[in-house]
Enzyme design. Structure first.
Site, mmCIF file in Angstrom:
data_model
loop_
_atom_site.group_PDB
_atom_site.id
_atom_site.type_symbol
_atom_site.label_atom_id
_atom_site.label_comp_id
_atom_site.label_asym_id
_atom_site.label_seq_id
_atom_site.Cartn_x
_atom_site.Cartn_y
_atom_site.Cartn_z
ATOM 1 N N LYS A 85 22.516 -11.082 -24.221
ATOM 2 C CA LYS A 85 23.217 -12.347 -24.429
ATOM 3 C C LYS A 85 22.209 -13.353 -24.940
ATOM 4 O O LYS A 85 21.011 -13.195 -24.722
ATOM 5 C CB LYS A 85 23.814 -12.854 -23.102
ATOM 6 C CG LYS A 85 24.967 -13.790 -23.274
ATOM 7 C CD LYS A 85 26.257 -13.033 -23.523
ATOM 8 C CE LYS A 85 27.452 -13.938 -23.589
ATOM 9 N NZ LYS A 85 28.709 -13.164 -23.450
HETATM 10 P P1 NAD Z 1 35.485 -21.020 -26.630
HETATM 11 O O1 NAD Z 1 34.337 -21.879 -27.001
HETATM 12 O O2 NAD Z 1 36.362 -20.512 -27.697
HETATM 13 O O3 NAD Z 1 36.391 -21.781 -25.555
HETATM 14 C C1 NAD Z 1 35.862 -22.311 -24.387
HETATM 15 C C2 NAD Z 1 36.961 -23.099 -23.702
HETATM 16 O O4 NAD Z 1 36.462 -23.549 -22.443
HETATM 17 C C3 NAD Z 1 37.386 -24.351 -24.473
HETATM 18 O O5 NAD Z 1 38.801 -24.462 -24.457
HETATM 19 C C4 NAD Z 1 36.774 -25.473 -23.660
HETATM 20 O O6 NAD Z 1 37.523 -26.677 -23.732
HETATM 21 C C5 NAD Z 1 36.839 -24.895 -22.262
HETATM 22 N N1 NAD Z 1 35.939 -25.606 -21.378
HETATM 23 C C6 NAD Z 1 34.650 -25.947 -21.594
HETATM 24 N N2 NAD Z 1 34.196 -26.678 -20.590
HETATM 25 C C7 NAD Z 1 35.232 -26.803 -19.721
HETATM 26 C C8 NAD Z 1 35.370 -27.485 -18.510
HETATM 27 N N3 NAD Z 1 34.352 -28.181 -17.996
HETATM 28 N N4 NAD Z 1 36.578 -27.387 -17.873
HETATM 29 C C9 NAD Z 1 37.610 -26.690 -18.388
HETATM 30 N N5 NAD Z 1 37.514 -26.039 -19.572
HETATM 31 C C10 NAD Z 1 36.340 -26.112 -20.214
HETATM 32 O O7 NAD Z 1 34.856 -19.819 -25.779
HETATM 33 P P2 NAD Z 1 35.469 -18.368 -25.513
HETATM 34 O O8 NAD Z 1 34.875 -17.451 -26.497
HETATM 35 O O9 NAD Z 1 36.929 -18.469 -25.344
HETATM 36 O O10 NAD Z 1 34.785 -18.016 -24.119
HETATM 37 C C11 NAD Z 1 35.358 -18.416 -22.869
HETATM 38 C C12 NAD Z 1 34.822 -17.520 -21.759
HETATM 39 O O11 NAD Z 1 35.145 -16.167 -22.056
HETATM 40 C C13 NAD Z 1 33.309 -17.539 -21.581
HETATM 41 O O12 NAD Z 1 33.000 -17.313 -20.226
HETATM 42 C C14 NAD Z 1 32.856 -16.355 -22.394
HETATM 43 O O13 NAD Z 1 31.590 -15.862 -22.019
HETATM 44 C C15 NAD Z 1 33.962 -15.380 -22.066
HETATM 45 N N6 NAD Z 1 34.108 -14.268 -23.005
HETATM 46 C C16 NAD Z 1 34.291 -14.487 -24.335
HETATM 47 C C17 NAD Z 1 34.465 -13.405 -25.181
HETATM 48 C C18 NAD Z 1 34.744 -13.568 -26.656
HETATM 49 O O14 NAD Z 1 35.008 -12.553 -27.322
HETATM 50 N N7 NAD Z 1 34.746 -14.767 -27.211
HETATM 51 C C19 NAD Z 1 34.397 -12.106 -24.681
HETATM 52 C C20 NAD Z 1 34.226 -11.905 -23.310
HETATM 53 C C21 NAD Z 1 34.088 -13.010 -22.487
#
Ligand code: NAD
Length: 421
Positions: free
Chosen positions: A106
């Site tokens: 990561k």
């Molecule tokens: P993203 O940047 O697309 O979205 C993040 C979201 O979290 C946004 O809607 C943001 O407003 C919200 N957020 C941020 N701070 C916040 C807060 N204080 N309170 C409430 N909401 C808040 O990111 P993503 O890719 O959707 O990733 C989200 C989670 O999923 C992370 O933990 C990431 O590691 C995990 N994840 C992502 C993927 C992927 O393929 N993108 C895969 C596995 C896991």
């Protein structure tokens, strides 16, 4: 909401519990207990007004015994070595549970991307790629999108990586990143893959419990890639989204919020859901206390803690985010009889379809969406089955069972290979 505890401490507690229960080989335990490599880079980037600003970026490579290091890049002010170490470690377990030939890594930059223009973010990303140099590579370590990064970010990384190599090698290195735009070698279905995987796992859970998803209500925290896709892919089941929260605030409507309309609203309002007119604004505690069948955390880590887990009013937590529940949260979920589909299983759709993208690039192939979805379904439900078996065999919670499945696979490979020299 904010992250409180050291995330890597959570990983260590989860790891120790599972290693003790399964009797993990002591030598293998020593190896897996810490990441193989940790790269920190400090690099300059030019701002729009001509100033130079310095940035700190990380890439932690936890383990590559099952395949190349693999994992996303996050741009967030809370990114630090402790967080990246934890996220890298979870990637190793995730690939091992899914039984795909990938390791865990990561990375990220400690930055609030909202403070920078698109041009500045492009230059920061390119200089970060340049600073990482040969610490990443198509058969060595393959980044992907995570919080606040997307297909555009991956396109900049690919272009910068290519410009650092000889023209002869460029086409052979298309798979240096995954989650690329489809026109640039990305896979169809990668954008929705994590949310799609969450849905497949929830479907399996519902089937096992004889639970009717068409009558279900659900809440989602985070409305970015994972949260919005999960919310939208629940809609065809007939389930009702009754509350959502992101960094701009929380909203609720017991009669239901249309996930597609909410996404359109967020896109028109700089990615934020606050102010959505067909719902009422609520505070964080009311959001987490909302009665529903399923809660999908899909934002940041350490959301379900000793303080907040008692507020929940749901029967299932399906972790779209990485590390949303800390060890106290896990204990309280178990005490309260709330089911948990842990991150290392539930959100593995992203890395699984990233693996498909990597394979397509290596073979110059292009798979159709139905093929991608069918393969994702097969792999993630097989992982679910392995974890469900371990739950029964060891009589443990689902997270610990996920660790046991992952570590058993890594232990076997280490024993077969032996330790050099
Ligand atoms: P993203 O940047 O697309 O979205 C993040 C979201 O979290 C946004 O809607 C943001 O407003 C919200 N957020 C941020 N701070 C916040 C807060 N204080 N309170 C409430 N909401 C808040 O990111 P993503 O890719 O959707 O990733 C989200 C989670 O999923 C992370 O933990 C990431 O590691 C995990 N994840 C992502 C993927 C992927 O393929 N993108 C895969 C596995 C896991």
């Amino acid at each position: 909401m904010s992250a409180k505890a050291s995330l890597y401490q959570n990983v260590t507690r989860q790891f120790d519990r599972a290693a003790d229960l399964m009797g993990l080989d002591g030598e293998v335990r020593k190896i897996l207990a810490r990441p193989m490599n940790e790269v920190t880079v400090n690099f300059p980037a030019k701002m729009d007004d001509g100033r130079i600003e310095m940035f700190t970026g990380y890439r932690v490579q936890h383990n590559n015994v099952l395949g190349p290091f693999k994992g996303g890049l996050r741009y967030h002010p809370m990114v630090d070595i402790d967080e990246v170490r934890a996220l890298a470690t979870w990637m190793t377990w995730k690939s091992a549970i899914a039984n795909i030939p990938m390791g865990g890594a990561k990375g990220g930059i400690q930055i609030d991307p909202a403070k920078y223009s698109q041009g500045e973010l492009e230059r920061i990303t390119r200089r970060f790629t340049f600073a990482l140099g040969s610490n990443i590579g198509p058969d060595y370590d393959i980044p992907a999108p995570d919080v606040n990064t997307n297909a555009q970010t991956m396109a900049w990384i690919l272009d910068t990586y290519w410009s650092m190599m000889s023209p002869l090698e460029r086409q052979r290195s298309l798979h240096v990143v995954t989650g690329k735009p489809v026109d640039l070698g990305g896979s169809v279905g990668r954008d929705k893959a994590t949310g799609q995987g969450v849905i497949y796992v929830i479907e399996q859970w519902a089937r096992d419990r004889g639970f009717d998803l068409s009558q279900a209500t659900y809440t989602v925290q985070g409305y970015g890639n994972v949260g919005s896709w999960t919310a939208r892919l629940m809609k065809p089941h007939g389930a009702r989204l009754v509350a959502a929260e992101d960094h701009t605030g929380a909203i609720a409507n017991p009669a239901g919020i249309d996930p597609d309309a909410l996404l359109a609203y967020a896109r028109a309002h700089r990615g934020g859901i606050a102010g959505y007119p067909q719902a009422e604004a609520v505070d964080h505690k009311v959001f987490l206390s909302t009665p529903a069948d399923i809660f999908v955390p899909a934002a940041l880590e350490n959301q379900l803690t000793a303080e907040t887990t008692p507020w929940l009013n749901v029967r299932l937590v399906a972790e779209g985010a990485n590390g949303p529940t800390d060890p106290d949260g896990d204990r309280i979920l178990a005490e309260r009889g709330i089911d948990l589909l842990p991150d290392i299983l539930c959100n593995s759709g992203g890395v699984i379809v990233s693996y498909f993208e990597w394979l397509q690039n290596k073979r110059s192939e292009f798979w159709e969406l139905d093929e991608v979805d069918a393969k994702l379904h097969r792999i993630i439900t097989a992982g679910y089955g392995r974890v469900a078996e371990a739950v029964k065999e060891y009589k443990v919670d689902w997270r610990t069972a996920g660790y046991i499945v992952a570590m058993a696979r890594l232990e076997k490979v280490y024993k077969q290979r032996g330790i050099f020299p």
